[in-house]
Design an enzyme around this catalytic site. Sequence first.
Site, PDB file in Angstrom:
ATOM      1  N   ASP A 257      38.084  35.016  41.227  1.00 43.96           N
ATOM      2  CA  ASP A 257      37.041  35.964  40.823  1.00 43.96           C
ATOM      3  C   ASP A 257      36.220  35.352  39.693  1.00 43.96           C
ATOM      4  OD1 ASP A 257      38.220  36.957  38.017  1.00 43.96           O
ATOM      5  OD2 ASP A 257      39.859  36.664  39.413  1.00 43.96           O
ATOM      6  N   ASP A 259      35.797  36.991  36.823  1.00 39.59           N
ATOM      7  CA  ASP A 259      36.139  37.878  35.713  1.00 39.59           C
ATOM      8  C   ASP A 259      35.098  39.008  35.646  1.00 39.59           C
ATOM      9  OD1 ASP A 259      38.063  38.431  33.720  1.00 39.59           O
ATOM     10  OD2 ASP A 259      36.657  37.790  32.182  1.00 39.59           O
TER      11      ASP A 259
END
Length: 343
Positions: A257, A259
């Site tokens: 991801d 974040d």
Amino acid sequence: MLKPTTVLSRVIIPRYLSLSFWRSITLPYRKMAGLPSTYDGAIHIAVIGGTGIQSLPGFTLAATLTVDTPWGPPSSPISVLHHENDGGQSTPVAFLSRHGLHHEFAPHEVKNQANIAALRSLGVRTIIAFSAVGSLQEEIRPRDFVVPDQIIDRTKGIRPFTFFEGGMVGHVGFGDPFDAGLAKVVQKCGHALEGDGVRLHDSGTLICMEGPQFSTRAESNLYRSWGGSVINMSALPEAKLAREAEISYQMICMATDYDCWRNVDGEDVNVTMVMAHMKANAENARRFVGAVLNELTKKEHEVQVQAKHLEGQMKWMGAMTKKEGRWGEAEKKLGWLFPGYFD
Ligand SMILES: CSC[C@H]1O[C@H](OP(=O)(O)O)[C@H](O)[C@@H]1O
Ligand SMILES: Nc1ncnc2[nH]cnc12
């Protein structure tokens, strides 16, 4: 409220009473049943699996060990896998699941001291540790692999983080938290898989935060301004304890991801996102481990794998407390970890 899974006319069976629930809970143990619970001979290499990597499929399971240590039991039983390299040579490899067999330990609850102590007691001197990480840089895309070379500690001091306390003091160098020799092997193997769905970043600064909640946007941007490449919640104290235990250690990170600094399509990091990328890229992770094990089990890496460069560092340079000043259980516990070092 208990989640009902089966409705039989008007009888509702709670999920915890259903057969499928107990089958899922006991499956790993049932799989292990019948396997030897001891293993003769030293095991020098270990793999620690993180989020989404609770086991290593594709390897031959030779034994399942439950080791008790002065720091309690490890996060999971230790599987002994037999890895056969390209030359047909079979080598035992220990596998441990950091968060437990069912991901039951939060990052701050992981049994780091017991994990590292148990592995060392089996003879392990090299650890390849896997971690799912958030990316703090545009060019590190989800599913990319990163071999970090630095760590910034953002844990909050609530995790047990050393073997040298409670009656015996020791200090160890941690300027380079990962093992450069081991990193070279990992990088070489990762690059060999490139173009085959694998993208590898040779270095990077890993931020290890406390969690279990993800970062705020301000924190995420702060870490970017510090030069952070990726972020997780698990590198510390695992890497510090491995160094204290004279074990060569390298983490392989897989980005799952961005974040929360980038907010992709209005979405910040969440567990579903992390698990989806882990699942989709699990085969690449498995191939990566296989390639690293293939290489490490070659004769030319024997000295590196046995971490001869770290051997004896705690005996000769690390531990400070003279015999007459030692107190508490420390001497006994450290005697278990380092037989013969502090007699
Ligand atoms: C489920 S997202 C947060 C979780 O994922 C990483 O785990 P691991 O390093 O064991 O792969 C991260 O460190 C957090 O523990
Ligand atoms: N964004 C993130 N922050 C901390 N740990 C993570 N593990 C995976 N993604 C993460």
